[in-house]
Design a protein around this motif. Structure first.
Motif, mmCIF file in Angstrom:
data_model
loop_
_atom_site.group_PDB
_atom_site.id
_atom_site.type_symbol
_atom_site.label_atom_id
_atom_site.label_comp_id
_atom_site.label_asym_id
_atom_site.label_seq_id
_atom_site.Cartn_x
_atom_site.Cartn_y
_atom_site.Cartn_z
ATOM 1 N N ALA A 161 0.645 -1.205 -0.094
ATOM 2 C CA ALA A 161 0.043 -0.180 -0.058
ATOM 3 C C ALA A 161 0.818 1.215 -0.121
ATOM 4 C CB ALA A 161 -1.082 0.038 1.275
ATOM 5 N N ASP A 162 1.779 1.421 0.724
ATOM 6 C CA ASP A 162 2.693 2.454 1.019
ATOM 7 C C ASP A 162 3.543 2.571 -0.369
ATOM 8 O OD1 ASP A 162 2.114 2.848 3.449
ATOM 9 O OD2 ASP A 162 4.015 1.993 4.152
ATOM 10 N N GLY A 163 4.001 1.594 -1.195
ATOM 11 C CA GLY A 163 4.575 1.535 -2.535
ATOM 12 C C GLY A 163 3.682 2.016 -3.509
ATOM 13 N N ASP A 171 7.438 8.873 -6.829
ATOM 14 C CA ASP A 171 8.343 8.538 -5.878
ATOM 15 C C ASP A 171 8.917 7.152 -6.249
ATOM 16 O OD1 ASP A 171 10.471 8.164 -4.067
ATOM 17 O OD2 ASP A 171 9.277 8.846 -2.204
ATOM 18 N N TYR A 172 9.496 6.850 -7.450
ATOM 19 C CA TYR A 172 9.863 5.726 -7.658
ATOM 20 C C TYR A 172 10.710 4.919 -6.938
ATOM 21 C CZ TYR A 172 7.400 7.590 -11.911
ATOM 22 O OH TYR A 172 6.470 8.178 -12.596
ATOM 23 N N ALA A 173 11.810 5.478 -6.145
ATOM 24 C CA ALA A 173 12.670 4.897 -5.644
ATOM 25 C C ALA A 173 11.864 4.173 -4.184
ATOM 26 C CB ALA A 173 13.784 5.820 -5.139
ATOM 27 N N ALA A 174 10.878 4.786 -3.868
ATOM 28 C CA ALA A 174 10.325 4.559 -2.319
ATOM 29 C C ALA A 174 9.450 3.323 -2.884
ATOM 30 C CB ALA A 174 9.499 5.517 -1.881
ATOM 31 N N ALA A 175 8.626 3.325 -4.224
ATOM 32 C CA ALA A 175 7.839 2.211 -4.490
ATOM 33 C C ALA A 175 8.728 0.967 -4.774
ATOM 34 C CB ALA A 175 7.126 2.684 -5.815
ATOM 35 N N GLU A 176 9.863 1.210 -5.352
ATOM 36 C CA GLU A 176 10.948 -0.018 -5.456
ATOM 37 C C GLU A 176 11.408 -0.579 -4.212
ATOM 38 O OE1 GLU A 176 15.286 -1.021 -7.288
ATOM 39 O OE2 GLU A 176 14.459 1.106 -7.809
ATOM 40 N N ALA A 177 11.678 0.237 -3.255
ATOM 41 C CA ALA A 177 12.146 -0.399 -2.115
ATOM 42 C C ALA A 177 11.017 -1.115 -1.360
ATOM 43 C CB ALA A 177 12.589 1.019 -1.321
ATOM 44 N N ALA A 178 9.529 -0.461 -1.412
ATOM 45 C CA ALA A 178 8.502 -1.240 -0.839
ATOM 46 C C ALA A 178 8.159 -2.523 -1.474
ATOM 47 C CB ALA A 178 7.424 -0.292 -0.816
ATOM 48 N N ALA A 179 8.446 -2.780 -2.883
ATOM 49 C CA ALA A 179 8.294 -3.968 -3.472
ATOM 50 C C ALA A 179 9.167 -5.030 -3.099
ATOM 51 C CB ALA A 179 8.341 -3.806 -4.983
ATOM 52 N N ARG A 180 10.600 -4.456 -2.964
ATOM 53 C CA ARG A 180 11.807 -5.383 -2.683
ATOM 54 C C ARG A 180 11.796 -5.817 -1.393
ATOM 55 N NH1 ARG A 180 15.184 -5.820 -6.766
ATOM 56 N NH2 ARG A 180 15.330 -4.004 -8.305
ATOM 57 N N GLU A 181 11.092 -4.815 -0.218
ATOM 58 C CA GLU A 181 10.995 -5.488 1.035
ATOM 59 C C GLU A 181 10.001 -6.574 1.245
ATOM 60 O OE1 GLU A 181 8.727 -3.515 4.933
ATOM 61 O OE2 GLU A 181 9.757 -2.181 3.531
ATOM 62 N N VAL A 182 8.986 -6.580 0.370
ATOM 63 C CA VAL A 182 7.951 -7.584 0.264
ATOM 64 C C VAL A 182 8.789 -8.916 -0.471
ATOM 65 C CG1 VAL A 182 5.831 -8.633 -0.421
ATOM 66 C CG2 VAL A 182 6.012 -6.067 0.291
ATOM 67 N N LEU A 183 9.324 -8.760 -1.462
ATOM 68 C CA LEU A 183 9.955 -9.843 -2.278
ATOM 69 C C LEU A 183 11.019 -10.679 -1.305
ATOM 70 C CD1 LEU A 183 9.947 -8.443 -5.713
ATOM 71 C CD2 LEU A 183 8.567 -10.262 -4.807
ATOM 72 N N ALA A 201 7.598 0.575 -10.758
ATOM 73 C CA ALA A 201 8.771 1.368 -10.277
ATOM 74 C C ALA A 201 9.841 1.335 -11.202
ATOM 75 C CB ALA A 201 9.170 1.038 -9.018
ATOM 76 N N LEU A 202 10.171 0.201 -11.830
ATOM 77 C CA LEU A 202 11.401 0.203 -12.506
ATOM 78 C C LEU A 202 11.087 1.027 -13.994
ATOM 79 C CD1 LEU A 202 12.794 -3.291 -11.640
ATOM 80 C CD2 LEU A 202 13.956 -1.121 -11.091
ATOM 81 N N LEU A 203 9.707 0.406 -14.276
ATOM 82 C CA LEU A 203 9.568 1.326 -15.781
ATOM 83 C C LEU A 203 9.583 2.851 -15.620
ATOM 84 C CD1 LEU A 203 6.235 -0.017 -17.165
ATOM 85 C CD2 LEU A 203 8.596 -0.127 -18.228
#
Length: 280
Positions: A161-163, A171-183, A201-203
């Protein structure tokens, strides 16, 4: 996957010049043999030897001289034919060389893309460091939406949700960090959602090849889920991003054939993706 078929279809083209070389070589050998025979006959005439009776024309003392002129003319024709065949052989060899170079280049391109799409699947790409004065804050810094949360790791649902919120404000860097946190945690039911979030986020950061890997992983996680069409659409957009328009159109065709009933918003997004990729 389709590149391998292209390379296999291109290989039989090399057979045609090779066959032409064999045929022309045989013709050249036959002509050389005829030239040698004529030269032997000419030498025999010059030494005063006679030709076989059926070959020499009847009448007059000038018959041997006329026969000699005819043989010289025939010899010139045969030598001209040999030169012509040699020219054709050189053209065929050059064509064969160019085709071999084209196929080798195609193989190299195919191997490069297969390594990206297959060999690298399952290995998340390391995030690039922020670049430029407008770069987003480091992923370790908690986004504003999570500032009120108590200390401790976020749940997968909260991180996604935060991502998504970070993705919405660019804020693509924060979205990427949230996704990687889950993965990075244990596999769970929200893994496909995290992979799609990572791809988006990478797009946004224009890391199109890493985005293609993320979307491909998302699709492979559950090919029949409600978010599988979204993963294929993201994969097609990533292909378009790094110039692989043919692969993008193939992916959109796959989406259309596997998922025949799409929502109206999804249909509009697919149509827009086809337009950007210049699909037929």
């Amino acid at each position: 996957m389709s590149f391998r078929l292209i390379a296999l279809l291109a290989l039989p083209l090399l057979a045609a010049p090779a066959a032409a070389q064999v045929i022309e070589s045989r013709e050249g050998i036959a002509l050389q043999n005829q030239i040698l025979e004529l030269r032997r006959d000419l030498d025999a005439l010059r030494r005063g030897g006679g030709m076989a009776a059926p070959v020499a024309p009847r009448g007059g003392a000038g018959a041997p001289q006329e026969l000699l002129q005819q043989m010289l003319a025939r010899l010139g024709e045969l030598e001209e034919e040999v030169r012509r065949l040699r020219g054709r052989l050189e053209v065929a060899e050059n064509t064969n060389r160019r085709l071999a170079e084209d196929v080798e280049k195609l193989r190299g391109d195919m191997d490069f893309r297969l390594q990206q799409l297959e060999g690298g699947a399952g290995r998340p790409a390391a995030p690039r460091p922020p670049q430029g004065p407008a770069a987003a804050p480091a992923p370790a810094q908690p986004p504003p939406a999570a500032a009120s949360q108590p200390p401790g790791p976020r749940t997968a649902e909260r991180a996604i949700a935060d991502g998504q919120a970070a993705l919405g404000r660019g804020d693509y860097a924060a979205a990427e960090a949230a996704a990687r946190e889950v993965l990075a945690g244990r596999p769970g039911p929200r893994r496909q959602d995290a992979q799609i979030l990572l791809g988006e986020a990478l797009l946004g950061r224009r890391q199109f090849q890493n985005a293609a890997l993320a979307f491909n992983d998302a699709y492979a996680t559950n090919r029949r889920s409600s978010r599988a069409p979204e993963a294929l659409l993201g994969l097609a957009n990533a292909f378009t991003g790094f110039g692989a328009r043919r692969e993008a159109c193939d992916t959109l065709d796959q989406l259309r054939s596997e998922f025949t009933t799409l929502s109206a918003p999804m249909q509009r997004r697919v149509a827009e993706a086809r337009r950007r990729a210049q699909c037929r």
